[in-house]
Design a protein around this motif. Structure first.
Motif, mmCIF file in Angstrom:
data_model
loop_
_atom_site.group_PDB
_atom_site.id
_atom_site.type_symbol
_atom_site.label_atom_id
_atom_site.label_comp_id
_atom_site.label_asym_id
_atom_site.label_seq_id
_atom_site.Cartn_x
_atom_site.Cartn_y
_atom_site.Cartn_z
ATOM 1 N N LEU A 263 -2.789 9.116 -4.796
ATOM 2 C CA LEU A 263 -2.205 8.504 -3.763
ATOM 3 C C LEU A 263 -3.110 8.588 -2.404
ATOM 4 O O LEU A 263 -3.145 7.440 -1.815
ATOM 5 C CB LEU A 263 -0.932 9.291 -3.361
ATOM 6 C CG LEU A 263 0.399 8.967 -4.363
ATOM 7 C CD1 LEU A 263 1.624 9.529 -3.938
ATOM 8 C CD2 LEU A 263 0.701 7.508 -4.450
ATOM 9 N N ARG A 264 -3.761 9.512 -2.167
ATOM 10 C CA ARG A 264 -4.779 9.902 -0.972
ATOM 11 C C ARG A 264 -5.900 8.823 -1.252
ATOM 12 O O ARG A 264 -6.447 8.237 -0.271
ATOM 13 C CB ARG A 264 -5.106 11.407 -0.975
ATOM 14 C CG ARG A 264 -4.010 12.235 -0.300
ATOM 15 C CD ARG A 264 -4.823 13.703 -0.157
ATOM 16 N NE ARG A 264 -4.851 14.435 -1.358
ATOM 17 C CZ ARG A 264 -6.323 14.787 -1.800
ATOM 18 N NH1 ARG A 264 -7.378 14.420 -0.892
ATOM 19 N NH2 ARG A 264 -6.450 15.283 -2.719
ATOM 20 N N VAL A 272 -11.104 2.380 -3.355
ATOM 21 C CA VAL A 272 -10.057 2.339 -4.202
ATOM 22 C C VAL A 272 -9.110 1.167 -3.990
ATOM 23 O O VAL A 272 -8.545 0.506 -4.735
ATOM 24 C CB VAL A 272 -9.358 3.704 -4.320
ATOM 25 C CG1 VAL A 272 -8.261 3.661 -5.239
ATOM 26 C CG2 VAL A 272 -10.738 4.804 -4.976
ATOM 27 N N LEU A 273 -8.755 1.209 -2.665
ATOM 28 C CA LEU A 273 -7.739 0.266 -2.214
ATOM 29 C C LEU A 273 -8.000 -1.090 -2.407
ATOM 30 O O LEU A 273 -7.202 -2.118 -2.975
ATOM 31 C CB LEU A 273 -7.498 0.292 -0.795
ATOM 32 C CG LEU A 273 -6.462 -0.617 -0.101
ATOM 33 C CD1 LEU A 273 -4.782 -0.293 -0.717
ATOM 34 C CD2 LEU A 273 -6.510 -0.363 1.413
ATOM 35 N N TYR A 278 -7.473 -6.147 -6.221
ATOM 36 C CA TYR A 278 -8.139 -6.996 -7.032
ATOM 37 C C TYR A 278 -7.645 -7.019 -8.572
ATOM 38 O O TYR A 278 -7.168 -7.946 -9.151
ATOM 39 C CB TYR A 278 -9.538 -6.862 -6.802
ATOM 40 C CG TYR A 278 -10.215 -8.064 -7.160
ATOM 41 C CD1 TYR A 278 -9.747 -9.248 -7.640
ATOM 42 C CD2 TYR A 278 -11.871 -8.300 -7.112
ATOM 43 C CE1 TYR A 278 -10.553 -10.546 -8.130
ATOM 44 C CE2 TYR A 278 -12.402 -9.597 -7.655
ATOM 45 C CZ TYR A 278 -11.728 -10.623 -7.915
ATOM 46 O OH TYR A 278 -12.381 -11.531 -8.495
ATOM 47 N N LEU A 279 -7.697 -5.746 -9.057
ATOM 48 C CA LEU A 279 -7.539 -5.506 -10.265
ATOM 49 C C LEU A 279 -5.931 -5.458 -10.467
ATOM 50 O O LEU A 279 -5.583 -6.067 -11.751
ATOM 51 C CB LEU A 279 -8.104 -4.026 -10.811
ATOM 52 C CG LEU A 279 -9.472 -4.246 -11.511
ATOM 53 C CD1 LEU A 279 -10.580 -4.751 -10.516
ATOM 54 C CD2 LEU A 279 -10.066 -2.768 -11.885
ATOM 55 N N ALA A 280 -5.358 -5.255 -9.737
ATOM 56 C CA ALA A 280 -3.798 -5.445 -9.869
ATOM 57 C C ALA A 280 -3.434 -6.854 -9.797
ATOM 58 O O ALA A 280 -2.487 -7.202 -10.662
ATOM 59 C CB ALA A 280 -3.084 -4.817 -8.703
ATOM 60 N N ALA A 411 -4.934 6.036 -9.425
ATOM 61 C CA ALA A 411 -4.425 5.064 -8.394
ATOM 62 C C ALA A 411 -4.436 3.490 -8.732
ATOM 63 O O ALA A 411 -3.506 2.964 -8.215
ATOM 64 C CB ALA A 411 -5.297 5.345 -7.298
ATOM 65 N N ILE A 412 -5.614 3.040 -9.327
ATOM 66 C CA ILE A 412 -5.460 1.679 -9.940
ATOM 67 C C ILE A 412 -4.322 1.303 -10.695
ATOM 68 O O ILE A 412 -3.683 0.321 -10.526
ATOM 69 C CB ILE A 412 -6.861 1.464 -10.406
ATOM 70 C CG1 ILE A 412 -7.743 1.415 -9.161
ATOM 71 C CG2 ILE A 412 -6.920 -0.108 -11.025
ATOM 72 C CD1 ILE A 412 -9.351 1.011 -9.561
#
Length: 472
Positions: A263-264, A272-273, A278-280, A411-412
């Motif tokens: 989450l961090r 990561v964000l 993009y991958l999401a 996270a992803i």
């Protein structure tokens, strides 16, 4: 801003009580395993992802049968029977990433594949819609163990310039499984019934669970060295011996920090964000297409239920071609470049395939051009999705390395599977309001806004990695 990860300072001076590898050729070091055995481990991870994701969408063509048997009349609830595993998969990483810190990756693989089989039994024997949805959610939780920990396994086993083929397998599995599932599910639903979908899944998963349990070996450095240190303490009677990467922290603190780490990373790391979003999107887009192919080709081209399942093959063949090409090109590019940003080269090449092919698919279906033309368009979507997904995963692995890459992938996976669960729910109103042409064009324009991310990271990725560093 700097976020800290658990782990020993590898630059710290070693002393007589520090346990590490016995030189660069230590056979206990997973990177020194034979290439065939390393690829066997990766293939078992890939096959497990393929099978569990296959199970996610194999049920899709049979959903109307279940709705009829259980008297379900809500179209959203029927869609949820297909997509709810992705909702479960969005929560799994928060559990498996911290647990792997304590028990390693292989035990996570073994336990979750057995639980997946147990929940599949519950699905096959379901007596109502509530029971069915609960077991589908729990199956979704289990299927993410291989996705969450698989990136770490690749980082454990391979050097940076030798990860292309392994990462291509890792990227293909979660894409190809959902594509092949409805093809088989259409024939099973037409010939047998919806319960047989899960009996077949039981057979396939059971066959893979055997080598996963018997063949796979632990590759996580902290676990392997920790076991070595424990053995040496017993043999030598020296209680001071510690692994070079040991964490002298209580288990509760290790789990707490590892639990919050994904989450961090998602909140505070732009790498990561942005890549996660993009991958999401491309993962959610895959599920949106999978959820609508049957309806599109049945209503537009008059396909029957079984033949409508064949419409999924365009996306599947595209994913397969994309994997073969990516695996060939990735290692060649890696040998000429040392920094993680070179992974963006193939994303820059493949990313535009997604929006352009969405326009192709949408407008050829809108005007009822021969059915093979939109299917070919979905093939190019598949190529683009593989290039984007594999490049993004490799960039994460190269940037965060063994332990941190598992948290980055957790996270992803969290946002990716959330998109896989909810984005398909937007398809019916989108297509009803705008039609196939403009409906897919909207998706294409959204996809187009993500394309510059690859160019951004290629130019400024090094700066972002230094400014938002995660120290292991």
């Amino acid at each position: 801003m700097e976020l800290e990860l658990l782990g020993a300072d590898r630059s710290a001076p070693k002393n007589a009580d520090t346990v590490t590898w016995d030189g660069p050729n230590d056979p206990q070091n997973p990177r020194n395993w034979s290439k065939s055995f390393k690829m066997t481990n990766v293939l078992l991870v890939g096959l497990s992802i393929l099978c569990t994701n296959f199970a996610t969408t194999m049920f899709a063509p049979a959903a109307p049968q279940l709705a009829e048997e259980f008297n379900v009349y809500s179209s959203i609830l029927v869609t949820l029977t297909v997509t709810i595993p992705s909702l479960g998969a969005a929560t799994g990483p928060l559990l498996f990433a911290p647990l792997s810190e304590l028990v390693g990756r292989v035990w996570i693989y073994r336990i979750t594949i057995v639980l997946f089989i147990a929940f599949a039994v519950g699905l096959a024997q379901s007596t109502g819609i509530a029971m069915f949805l609960v077991f589908r959610f729990l199956d979704g939780v289990c299927l993410t163990s291989f996705l969450t920990c698989g990136a770490g396994t690749i980082a454990d086993l391979f050097e940076k310039d030798d990860r292309g083929a392994a990462s291509a397998v890792f990227a293909l599995a979660p894409l190809l499984g959902p594509v092949l599932g409805p093809v088989a599910g259409g024939f099973v639903a037409e010939s047998l019934n919806w319960r047989w979908v899960f009996y077949i899944i039981l057979m396939l998963t059971g066959a893979i669970a055997i080598p996963v349990t018997l063949v796979m070996r632990e590759s996580m450095e902290s676990i392997v060295l920790g076991r070595k240190a424990a053995r040496l303490r017993k043999e030598t009677g020296n209680p001071k011996l510690r692994s070079a990467v040991a964490r002298d922290l209580p288990a509760r603190q290790i789990i707490g920090r590892a639990f919050s780490r994904p989450l961090r990373m998602l909140i505070f790391s732009p790498i990561v964000l942005l890549l996660g979003l993009y991958l999401a999107f491309v993962f959610g887009l895959t599920f949106l297409l999978l959820a609508t192919f049957s309806q599109v080709f049945e209503e537009t081209y008059g396909f029957g239920p079984a033949n409508a399942g064949l419409a999924y093959l365009g996306l599947g063949v595209g994913c397969l071609i994309g994997t073969l090409v990516f695996g060939k090109l990735s290692n060649s590019v890696a040998k000429k470049n040392t920094n993680p940003e070179h992974r963006m080269i193939l994303m820059m090449l493949g990313g535009p395939f997604v929006p352009l092919s969405l326009f192709w698919y949408g407008w050829t279906a809108e005007y009822q051009v021969h059915w093979i033309v939109p299917i070919i368009g979905t093939g190019f979507i598949g190529i683009g999705i593989v290039f984007v997904t594999a490049s993004g995963q490799l960039y994460m692995i190269d940037t965060f390395e063994s332990e941190a890459s598992a948290s980055a992938m957790a996270a992803i996976t969290l946002v990716r599977n959330g998109a896989g669960a909810f984005l398909p729910l937007a398809a019916p109103p989108l297509y009803d309001s705008l039609g196939l042409g403009w409906g897919n064009s909207v998706l294409g324009f959204i996809s187009l806004t993500f394309v510059p991310i690859a160019f951004l990271f290629y130019k400024y990725g090094g700066f972002l990695r230094e400014k938002y560093a995660f120290q292991v």
